[in-house]
Design a protein around this motif. Sequence first.
Motif, PDB file in Angstrom:
ATOM      1  N   GLN A   2       0.821  -1.217   0.000  1.00 10.88           N
ATOM      2  CA  GLN A   2       0.000   0.000   0.000  1.00 10.88           C
ATOM      3  C   GLN A   2       0.859   1.273   0.000  1.00 10.88           C
ATOM      4  N   ILE A   3       1.776   1.334  -0.941  1.00 11.87           N
ATOM      5  CA  ILE A   3       2.643   2.514  -1.029  1.00 11.87           C
ATOM      6  C   ILE A   3       2.196   3.487  -2.123  1.00 11.87           C
ATOM      7  N   THR A   4       1.169   3.124  -2.904  1.00  7.99           N
ATOM      8  CA  THR A   4       0.643   4.052  -3.913  1.00  7.99           C
ATOM      9  C   THR A   4      -0.883   4.146  -3.799  1.00  7.99           C
ATOM     10  N   PRO A   5      -1.416   4.468  -2.632  1.00 10.58           N
ATOM     11  CA  PRO A   5      -2.872   4.486  -2.472  1.00 10.58           C
ATOM     12  C   PRO A   5      -3.566   5.481  -3.398  1.00 10.58           C
ATOM     13  N   TYR A   6      -2.947   6.652  -3.598  1.00 13.84           N
ATOM     14  CA  TYR A   6      -3.615   7.651  -4.426  1.00 13.84           C
ATOM     15  C   TYR A   6      -3.586   7.250  -5.899  1.00 13.84           C
ATOM     16  N   LEU A   7      -2.448   6.809  -6.393  1.00 12.30           N
ATOM     17  CA  LEU A   7      -2.366   6.415  -7.798  1.00 12.30           C
ATOM     18  C   LEU A   7      -3.255   5.210  -8.090  1.00 12.30           C
ATOM     19  N   ASP A   8      -3.349   4.297  -7.138  1.00 14.20           N
ATOM     20  CA  ASP A   8      -4.238   3.154  -7.333  1.00 14.20           C
ATOM     21  C   ASP A   8      -5.694   3.604  -7.463  1.00 14.20           C
ATOM     22  N   GLN A   9      -6.098   4.570  -6.654  1.00 19.90           N
ATOM     23  CA  GLN A   9      -7.460   5.088  -6.748  1.00 19.90           C
ATOM     24  C   GLN A   9      -7.643   5.881  -8.038  1.00 19.90           C
ATOM     25  N   LEU A  10      -6.638   6.692  -8.390  1.00 13.59           N
ATOM     26  CA  LEU A  10      -6.734   7.516  -9.596  1.00 13.59           C
ATOM     27  C   LEU A  10      -6.841   6.644 -10.843  1.00 13.59           C
ATOM     28  N   ALA A  11      -6.146   5.494 -10.844  1.00 15.88           N
ATOM     29  CA  ALA A  11      -6.199   4.595 -11.992  1.00 15.88           C
ATOM     30  C   ALA A  11      -7.623   4.122 -12.266  1.00 15.88           C
ATOM     31  N   LYS A  12      -8.424   3.955 -11.202  1.00 11.29           N
ATOM     32  CA  LYS A  12      -9.809   3.506 -11.362  1.00 11.29           C
ATOM     33  C   LYS A  12     -10.679   4.574 -12.009  1.00 11.29           C
ATOM     34  N   GLU A  13     -10.212   5.826 -11.964  1.00 10.93           N
ATOM     35  CA  GLU A  13     -10.980   6.941 -12.499  1.00 10.93           C
ATOM     36  C   GLU A  13     -10.406   7.435 -13.825  1.00 10.93           C
TER      37      GLU A  13
END
Length: 694
Positions: free
Chosen positions: A360-371
């Motif tokens: 869990q070192i890229t929580p924001y990018l992981d969420q942004l990828a979904k959008e």
Amino acid sequence: MTSANYMKNVPTISCFDLIGRTIKRMIVLAVSIGFLLRMVLAFQVREDLNLLYLFKLSVLGMINDSSLTLIACLFLGLQVLGVSQIKYKKPWGYLIFGFYVVLLLYVLFFHTIFHEYGNVVPTIAQGFFLYKTVSFGLRLFIPHLRSTWSYVVYVGIIFLYAVVLVQFVALGEYLFWDEFGVRYNFIAVDYLIYTNEVVGNIAESYPIKTILTGVVAVAGVLTYWVVRGTRTAFEQPMESKQKISVVLGYGIAVAVCIGVLNYTTKFQATDNVYYNELQANGGYKFYQAFKSSRLDYNHFYEKLDEKQAQAIVNTMYSSTGMKNIQTIVDTLPARKKNIVLITVESLSASFMERYGNTNQITPYLDQLAKESLVFDNLFAVGNRTVRGLEAVTLSRPPSAGESLVKQENNADLFSIGKVLKNQGYQVQYLYGGDSYFDNMKTFFGGNHYEIIDKSSLESSEITFSNIWGVCDEDMFAKALNIFDDNSAKGKPFFSHIMTVSNHRPYTYPEGKINIAGDAQSREGGVKYTDYAIGAFIEQAKEKSWFKDTVFVILADHCASSAGKASLPLERYRIPAMIYAPGFILPKEEKRLVSQIDVMPTLLGLLHFSYESRFFGQDIYKKQYQERAFLATYQNLGYLENDILTVLSPNRKVEQFKVTVPKEGVEYHMEKQTKLDEALVKRAVANYQVASYDK
């Protein structure tokens, strides 16, 4: 015979005599080894060289060897010039010793600039200052050690010179010639960068222990020949007038030698490649290669007839002529959205939870990828920042040798900035460090980008910085202000931001993430950059220009390029996404995509019509065919239909069948015994045409 009686029977010389005598012997040694090496290499290609050629190349070779050797004696001269008794007298001796002690304590117990470069550099600095402190202290307090100590250092320097001559000139150049048929070139420079791989290859290919033992033995004999009879010189240091005359004389000699080395290169431009290479000096060729940073594709790699290569490229890209010219016509009107391109330092796909990471070192990018429109099967072209910058800026296959970003004559190229400037955009490059690094300032400035780097920030705008520049938060904060100004001008803007925080030493402001900044961990660097990007996007959402802006986020390259294969695919897979809520719908793109395709695809999504010379393609055009380019400095890869074609110097071509295992991320690569000639031609055509099409 006692030591005292022996010394009485040894002819005495001074340090002044020693310099001239040693330089003469070093030149004789270098010229002799150079001559023998040339003869050995020449007889390997004797059908191309007659006696007149042999005589000419021998004379020119001796001139080149002598000139470079005299220049290389600089360190030896500095050591002999430093022999003195004055520096030990009061108060100078104690002041100098105190200075070394303070420096040693400083590097041992305080955080210094050396720590900004990681763990190894501080250790080297500590060892160096420890040696200087102890060695000077011993000579200061035990006077009878002084001449002996200076003599031992002198012998050590000569031994190192001898090792270089034997191992890297005689042996190294012979092996390099045996493989490539030329003197040292950029491939040799490449070997310095991939030290682990090269040393491992040598260890597996040759009896390394036997070779090293032989090198040490031969170097020891040569050292004895050079230093014999010089022990007494260190009892007679030079006077000030002698030192001045040596410095002036040596300076003039070096200037002449530099001129000679540059002048003799004009004799290395004949049609006979062997004649050109044999007369040259390998060390100077290495320097030239390091300076020019490129490999000549046509000289070293497999190639096709020029018209055939261009025809293949024209067919692949629906282009015309010898410049890969494509006319891009969209049936819909252009949407001139602002474009913010963020290239993220060293962000491997494997860091993201989306691709299997559980830390869990890229929580924001992981969420942004979904959008976002997210590219799940995208490969970087290389393994350095300049390769990523080359790919997204010029949208072309990687060049052999060094990236075009670092090569000469790289101004006014066909770039994404040029296309957008012609569409009425403001074009900017933002970098948190000093843009002179990696030639970025010259490259982007020469291609009509406005450059905003660390020097553009006021001291009040900098909350944290390290050797690479300001932290990503500071640069993103600066970017927000700049974008406000851009928006006020009423023109669309294209701003390319290069991050710096995910780079050794991985330091960043405290209290931002749950990994301490002084831990200097890769995971911390990744997580902080992810945090900074997230904060930037969230703040941008509050801006009036946000709804008219497209954000492109992708890595410049992976965190590591080492692997079992010459081009390990898992070390080139990077994340990439295009985020523009309300304009570009979220989508998972599973097709094979190259880093060079991202920006042409964006231009397609914006419905731009323009004349293109890009090799990168809009992946949503019906003529798009999946393929990817990836390379090191010398291995040029082309991936298509699960076949990786690798072009290497010496016109070597290999192919590998690529499969992805069900578990893990390491790609399985099986070498093919029979080449797919159609894919070979497509690989060769792309790299060959790109090599001369700027």
